[in-house]
Design an enzyme around this catalytic site. Structure first.
Site, PDB file in Angstrom:
ATOM      1  N   GLY A 112      -7.766  -8.609 -13.663  1.00 32.19           N
ATOM      2  CA  GLY A 112      -7.892  -8.544 -12.219  1.00 32.19           C
ATOM      3  C   GLY A 112      -9.085  -7.801 -11.697  1.00 32.19           C
ATOM      4  O   GLY A 112      -9.210  -7.609 -10.484  1.00 32.19           O
ATOM      5  N   THR A 113     -10.010  -7.381 -12.570  1.00 32.73           N
ATOM      6  CA  THR A 113     -11.160  -6.608 -12.110  1.00 32.73           C
ATOM      7  C   THR A 113     -12.347  -7.479 -11.702  1.00 32.73           C
ATOM      8  O   THR A 113     -13.346  -6.951 -11.219  1.00 32.73           O
ATOM      9  CB  THR A 113     -11.610  -5.634 -13.208  1.00 32.73           C
ATOM     10  N   LYS A 122     -13.962 -10.257 -13.650  1.00 29.75           N
ATOM     11  CA  LYS A 122     -14.926 -10.674 -14.686  1.00 29.75           C
ATOM     12  C   LYS A 122     -15.385 -12.110 -14.450  1.00 29.75           C
ATOM     13  O   LYS A 122     -16.575 -12.419 -14.555  1.00 29.75           O
ATOM     14  CB  LYS A 122     -14.273 -10.514 -16.068  1.00 29.75           C
ATOM     15  N   THR A 123     -14.466 -12.991 -14.130  1.00 30.21           N
ATOM     16  CA  THR A 123     -14.838 -14.387 -13.878  1.00 30.21           C
ATOM     17  C   THR A 123     -15.692 -14.505 -12.625  1.00 30.21           C
ATOM     18  O   THR A 123     -16.673 -15.261 -12.591  1.00 30.21           O
ATOM     19  CB  THR A 123     -13.570 -15.246 -13.741  1.00 30.21           C
ATOM     20  N   GLU A 129      16.802  12.476  -6.131  1.00 29.66           N
ATOM     21  CA  GLU A 129      15.436  12.325  -5.616  1.00 29.66           C
ATOM     22  C   GLU A 129      14.940  13.620  -4.990  1.00 29.66           C
ATOM     23  O   GLU A 129      13.747  13.942  -5.068  1.00 29.66           O
ATOM     24  CB  GLU A 129      15.383  11.180  -4.601  1.00 29.66           C
ATOM     25  N   HIS A 162      13.510  15.771  -7.766  1.00 22.49           N
ATOM     26  CA  HIS A 162      12.124  15.386  -8.095  1.00 22.49           C
ATOM     27  C   HIS A 162      11.156  15.948  -7.064  1.00 22.49           C
ATOM     28  O   HIS A 162      10.100  16.503  -7.408  1.00 22.49           O
ATOM     29  CB  HIS A 162      11.998  13.862  -8.127  1.00 22.49           C
TER      30      HIS A 162
END
Length: 714
Positions: A266-267, A269-270, A486, A489
């Site tokens: 997804g960066t 390249k194509t 939660e 956390h």
């Protein structure tokens, strides 16, 4: 995927400067004309199928059916008009009457058919009153014997016997199987030659499946790419070579034969490879590594040869192979790695790359997100000379990508893309494109004319934390446990040094989790300190410790926390050398995949005593984190109760609201007009049980039991 940067509006389409005559290749090949015709065998796989591209299956089939229909109608009309009004079909009794009355002039007997001719035309009137004139008649004889022939001789009319001979219709009827076989043979031959618009014939089985993109078809340039500045700088020299090859040849320089684009999915390249083709203004051959692999040995190698032949014919050109790890995987590994077809394809690819002449003007660009599985011979200098990293974009890169994807989306005035880019660390171009699209869908669902910041925030939470499951009915006791879990956390994260700021705490189920505590870093992190990792372990153990303090009971809600904590502690000990007991060594690290076959024959380099020490150190690290979390929660027990009660009341608390909550002030909420207001309690999600089965199911659930989906927390 790297995004596309906004183009400057110059009022006209960008014109490319004509290439000077000095930019011809050293071989003397002239520069490309403005319109480039694809070479023979290129285009869509298996031959051309566009308008005017020759034989097409649908058109040929319809034409054949049309001609067959015309011929059948002609046969029918010929049969009707050739017989109507001239030949009468007479019975055997009528035949005897005609002979007895002397009306028969002559006759021809063929087989059992009597074809006679009247001396005088016979007029007959049918039931509708129409009169028909017959000069001939036909009769089917039930038998032929000597008495019948003698009666014909006595009647004194000419008759003769003839052998039955087939007519033209009989010839056609007997010839149709041959015609069908010829048509079928013609169909098979056209398919073998790649015609009829199919996916390639038998003779084209070894042809390349590359798609040719000419300069007229590609309008993508580096101005359309954002978030990959370093990669673009690396590719500029390749573009310069394609534009002015003589500049390098005069100084004896050799241009890289290949460039390998590396990076997470997804960066972009194509997109970068296509931008190179658009900048250089040359033909661009694109295909996937999987297009080479077939079940028949030798087909992939043949396609590699054909691909490079096409590239040389269209030089200067770029050949782009996406996901090259499908064909360039390590050879001779066994256990799934010794595929003969893939290895022969890789061998042919290595030969073709090694056989490249530097003056052909063909450059190979490939992309992969698994460089660790590629064969070493493929990566050596002389083949892929350059390895270009296309990494996850930083904050400025994400802002540029967001500007690209929001060009055609009407944004409200409150949207600040710089703030959004700062709050989305780790997201690549594909994620950001999905985020913008989800925001547009949410705004459209609410019948809004513009996409606001709240829509983008909701889409970001949906992508990063999961979809809210507001319809899930949770018992009050379980909601209370989730709220304290939660809150545990959040309280530990709030008081932990170097911890990432809290973004949102919610007990609304999202995805498979019953509740979530989300943290977002202020800046992009590239390395982590031991203090930060210890704090991360403390936060992971905070939910479990809170449940144990408040309810004196443990649940399955901390299952995901324990998985993450155990893996984090293991990597601290065996990979990062952060253990004082084990020491600064890397132990038991495995960076090689099993399918490569390299690990199978390796022997363990760690003793049993070391393994036991590693296990003991991992356990001790987690227990210390649990003790630190217990100490923090015991010290801030009042804040734990405040936050849990606020979660039960509002269901979602934002990180910036925690100081106000702990100071006893009402929580703030931004209204539609941008003004702050007091937050109202969330409505309770309840429903009536309409059947006795639901009531019985509710009574049969054990106290504190979890629903089918296993909870997760962050």
């Amino acid at each position: 995927m790297a995004g596309q940067a906004p183009k400057k509006d110059t009022g006209s389409r960008r014109k490319r400067a004509p290439k000077p005559q000095s930019d011809k290749f050293p071989t003397g090949k002239p520069a490309l004309p403005k319109r480039i015709a694809p070479p023979k065998g290129t285009g869509t796989p298996g031959g051309d199928s566009g308008p005017g591209s020759g034989f097409q299956m649908g058109r040929a089939f319809k034409t054949s059916l049309g001609w067959m229909a015309i011929v059948l109608v002609a046969f029918l009309l010929a049969s009707i008009f050739s017989t109507e009004g001239r030949i009468k079909t007479a019975t055997f009794t009528e035949l005897k009457s005609y002979i007895a009355d002397g009306q028969v002039e002559s006759a021809v007997i063929t087989g059992n058919e009597f074809k006679g001719k009247f001396k005088v035309a016979l007029d007959e009137t049918d039931f509708s009153g129409q009169t028909h004139t017959y000069r001939e008649f036909n009769t089917v004889l039930p038998f032929i014997d000597t008495e019948l022939v003698a009666s014909w001789q006595a009647a004194s009319f000419r008759f003769e016997f003839k052998e039955e001979s087939p007519g033209w219709f009989d010839y056609l009827w007997s010839a149709w199987p041959i015609v069908l076989i010829v048509f079928f043979w013609f169909f098979i031959m056209r398919r073998m030659q790649g015609g009829m618009g199919g996916q390639g014939g038998l003779f084209n089985f070894g042809k390349s499946k590359a798609k040719l993109i000419t300069p007229e078809m590609s309008n993508i340039t580096f101005n359309d790419v954002a978030g990959a500045d370093e990669a673009k700088a690396e590719l500029e020299e390749i573009i310069e070579f394609l534009k002015s090859p003589g500049k390098f040849a005069r100084l004896g320089g050799k241009v890289p034969k290949g460039a390998l684009l590396l990076g997470p999915p997804g960066t972009g390249k194509t997109l970068l490879a296509r931008a190179v083709a658009g900048e250089a203004d040359v033909p661009f051959f694109s295909l996937s590594g999987a297009d080479f692999v077939e079940m028949f040995v030798g087909v992939g190698a043949s396609r590699v040869r054909d691909l490079f032949e096409q590239g040389k014919k269209s030089a200067p050109a770029i050949i782009f192979i996406d996901e090259i790890d499908a064909v360039g995987r390590h050879r001779g590994a066994g256990l799934g790695g010794g595929h003969d077809e893939r290895e022969q394809t890789l061998n042919q690819l290595l030969v073709e790359m090694d056989g490249f002449e530097t003056d052909t003007g063909v450059i190979l660009i490939a992309s992969t997100n698994r460089p660790d599985v590629l064969d070493k011979a493929l990566l050596r200098p002389g083949r892929f000379d350059r390895q270009i990293m296309v990494d996850v974009p930083d904050r400025l890169g994400r802002e540029g990508i967001l500007k690209v994807h929001t060009k055609k989306i009407p944004l409200a005035k409150d949207v600040d893309l710089s703030i959004l880019a700062r709050s989305t660390p780790g997201l690549v171009g594909a994620d950001l494109a999905n985020l913008v699209n989800e925001a547009a869908l949410l705004a459209a669902r609410k019948n809004r004319k513009r996409v606001g910041m709240q829509d983008i925030e909701d889409a970001k939470d949906k992508i990063m934390m999961g979809v809210e499951r507001k319809s899930l009915i949770i018992p009050e006791e379980e909601r209370k446990r989730t709220a304290f879990h939660e809150a545990g956390h959040a309280i530990v994260a709030y008081h932990t040094v170097q911890a990432d700021p809290l973004h949102k705490i919610t007990i609304i189920p999202r995805g498979r989790a019953l509740g979530l505590t989300a943290q977002l870093p202020v800046d992009d992190r590239h390395s982590y300190t031991r203090t930060y990792i210890y704090g991360r372990l403390d936060i992971l153990m905070g939910g479990r410790v809170a449940e144990k303090i408040i309810f004196n009971e443990l649940t399955t809600g901390a299952g995901n926390d324990l998985d993450v904590a155990t893996e984090l502690a293991r990597r601290m000990v065996v990979e990062w050398g952060m253990s004082d007991e084990v020491g600064p060594t890397t132990l038991g690290k495995s960076s090689q995949e099993l399918f490569l076959g390299r690990e199978i024959q390796q022997h363990a380099s760690v003793s049993e005593e070391t393994y036991r020490a590693i296990d003991a150190d991992i356990k001790e690290t987690i227990l210390k984190a649990e003790a630190r979390a217990r100490e923090l929660l015991a010290k801030h027990i009042d804040q734990l109760h405040l936050l849990a009660e606020a979660l039960l009341k509002h269901e979602t608390i934002h990180g910036e609201d925690l100081p106000r909550l702990f100071d006893g002030k009402p929580l703030m909420k931004v209204s539609k007009n941008g003004r702050p207001g007091t937050r109202k309690p969330a409505p309770k999600r309840q429903r009536k049980r309409n059947s006795a089965a639901e009531k019985a199911g509710a009574r049969s659930r054990p106290k504190g039991a979890q629903p089918k989906s296993e909870p997760k927390t962050n």
